[in-house]
Scaffold this motif. Structure first.
Motif, PDB file in Angstrom:
ATOM      1  N   SER A 172       5.009   2.971   8.218  1.00  0.00           N
ATOM      2  CA  SER A 172       3.784   3.684   8.576  1.00  0.00           C
ATOM      3  C   SER A 172       3.826   5.150   8.141  1.00  0.00           C
ATOM      4  O   SER A 172       2.779   5.775   7.973  1.00  0.00           O
ATOM      5  CB  SER A 172       3.533   3.599  10.066  1.00  0.00           C
ATOM      6  N   GLY A 230      -3.778  -2.176   1.695  1.00  0.00           N
ATOM      7  CA  GLY A 230      -3.724  -2.524   3.114  1.00  0.00           C
ATOM      8  C   GLY A 230      -3.140  -3.903   3.357  1.00  0.00           C
ATOM      9  O   GLY A 230      -2.359  -4.105   4.290  1.00  0.00           O
ATOM     10  N   ALA A 231      -3.502  -4.850   2.515  1.00  0.00           N
ATOM     11  CA  ALA A 231      -2.987  -6.212   2.678  1.00  0.00           C
ATOM     12  C   ALA A 231      -1.488  -6.253   2.383  1.00  0.00           C
ATOM     13  O   ALA A 231      -0.732  -6.935   3.083  1.00  0.00           O
ATOM     14  CB  ALA A 231      -3.733  -7.179   1.770  1.00  0.00           C
ATOM     15  N   THR A 254       0.661  -3.786   2.731  1.00  0.00           N
ATOM     16  CA  THR A 254       1.353  -3.140   3.839  1.00  0.00           C
ATOM     17  C   THR A 254       1.388  -4.051   5.059  1.00  0.00           C
ATOM     18  O   THR A 254       2.401  -4.144   5.746  1.00  0.00           O
ATOM     19  CB  THR A 254       0.665  -1.808   4.178  1.00  0.00           C
ATOM     20  N   GLY A 255       0.292  -4.727   5.329  1.00  0.00           N
ATOM     21  CA  GLY A 255       0.255  -5.666   6.449  1.00  0.00           C
ATOM     22  C   GLY A 255       1.249  -6.802   6.286  1.00  0.00           C
ATOM     23  O   GLY A 255       1.904  -7.217   7.248  1.00  0.00           O
ATOM     24  N   GLN A 256       1.373  -7.312   5.069  1.00  0.00           N
ATOM     25  CA  GLN A 256       2.350  -8.370   4.820  1.00  0.00           C
ATOM     26  C   GLN A 256       3.772  -7.864   4.994  1.00  0.00           C
ATOM     27  O   GLN A 256       4.631  -8.580   5.512  1.00  0.00           O
ATOM     28  CB  GLN A 256       2.165  -8.939   3.415  1.00  0.00           C
ATOM     29  N   ARG A 257       4.026  -6.622   4.571  1.00  0.00           N
ATOM     30  CA  ARG A 257       5.362  -6.047   4.772  1.00  0.00           C
ATOM     31  C   ARG A 257       5.696  -5.917   6.245  1.00  0.00           C
ATOM     32  O   ARG A 257       6.799  -6.250   6.687  1.00  0.00           O
ATOM     33  CB  ARG A 257       5.440  -4.659   4.129  1.00  0.00           C
ATOM     34  N   VAL A 258       4.734  -5.415   7.033  1.00  0.00           N
ATOM     35  CA  VAL A 258       4.957  -5.230   8.467  1.00  0.00           C
ATOM     36  C   VAL A 258       5.181  -6.582   9.138  1.00  0.00           C
ATOM     37  O   VAL A 258       6.105  -6.752   9.940  1.00  0.00           O
ATOM     38  CB  VAL A 258       3.774  -4.470   9.098  1.00  0.00           C
ATOM     39  N   LEU A 259       4.343  -7.562   8.814  1.00  0.00           N
ATOM     40  CA  LEU A 259       4.467  -8.882   9.425  1.00  0.00           C
ATOM     41  C   LEU A 259       5.796  -9.542   9.073  1.00  0.00           C
ATOM     42  O   LEU A 259       6.481 -10.083   9.950  1.00  0.00           O
ATOM     43  CB  LEU A 259       3.306  -9.781   8.990  1.00  0.00           C
ATOM     44  N   VAL A 286       9.143  -0.659  10.727  1.00  0.00           N
ATOM     45  CA  VAL A 286       7.681  -0.562  10.742  1.00  0.00           C
ATOM     46  C   VAL A 286       7.263   0.897  10.897  1.00  0.00           C
ATOM     47  O   VAL A 286       6.309   1.349  10.261  1.00  0.00           O
ATOM     48  CB  VAL A 286       7.082  -1.445  11.858  1.00  0.00           C
ATOM     49  N   SER A 314       0.011   6.587   1.594  1.00  0.00           N
ATOM     50  CA  SER A 314      -0.762   5.479   1.030  1.00  0.00           C
ATOM     51  C   SER A 314      -1.022   5.743  -0.450  1.00  0.00           C
ATOM     52  O   SER A 314      -1.098   6.878  -0.892  1.00  0.00           O
ATOM     53  CB  SER A 314      -2.069   5.316   1.779  1.00  0.00           C
TER      54      SER A 314
END
Length: 106
Positions: A101, A46-47, A49-54, A97, A105
């Motif tokens: 998504s 999750g972290a 993926t969040g860094q990739r999106v950000l 993004v 996963s």
């Protein structure tokens, strides 16, 4: 019940056995849960993926703005190319993004 003369007062063998079993269970549980606690840093899915999106949502428009600013300076059209590239880069970031998504996963 009459107290056992060999036994020291206040000491129960069942209680001592329970304490040793509880200590063993605590050690086993600490060993079992130690590995996930060490891996709780920024290595989970999750972290990442969040860094990739950000980074996508920040990097694409920032890159489009910088490139547009230089092209506007070269063609003397400030701010039109920069604005166009900012909007295109933001649309590209949204598309990226959306693609992230849709990835399964791990």
């Amino acid at each position: 019940m009459t107290p056992d003369p060999d036994q020291t007062p206040g000491e129960d063998p069942k209680l001592a056995s329970l304490e040793t079993r509880l200590d063993a269970a605590r050690r086993t549980e600490a060993e079992r849960t130690a590995a996930p606690k060490q891996a709780m840093g920024m290595t989970n899915t999750g972290a990442r993926t969040g860094q990739r999106v950000l980074s996508t949502l920040v990097g694409y428009p920032l890159g489009g703005g910088v490139i547009g600013w230089f092209l506007d300076g070269f063609f003397h059209t400030r701010p039109w190319i920069m604005l166009a590239l900012l909007f295109l880069a933001f649309a590209g970031a949204c598309f990226q993004v959306f693609s992230i998504s849709k990835e399964p996963s791990e």
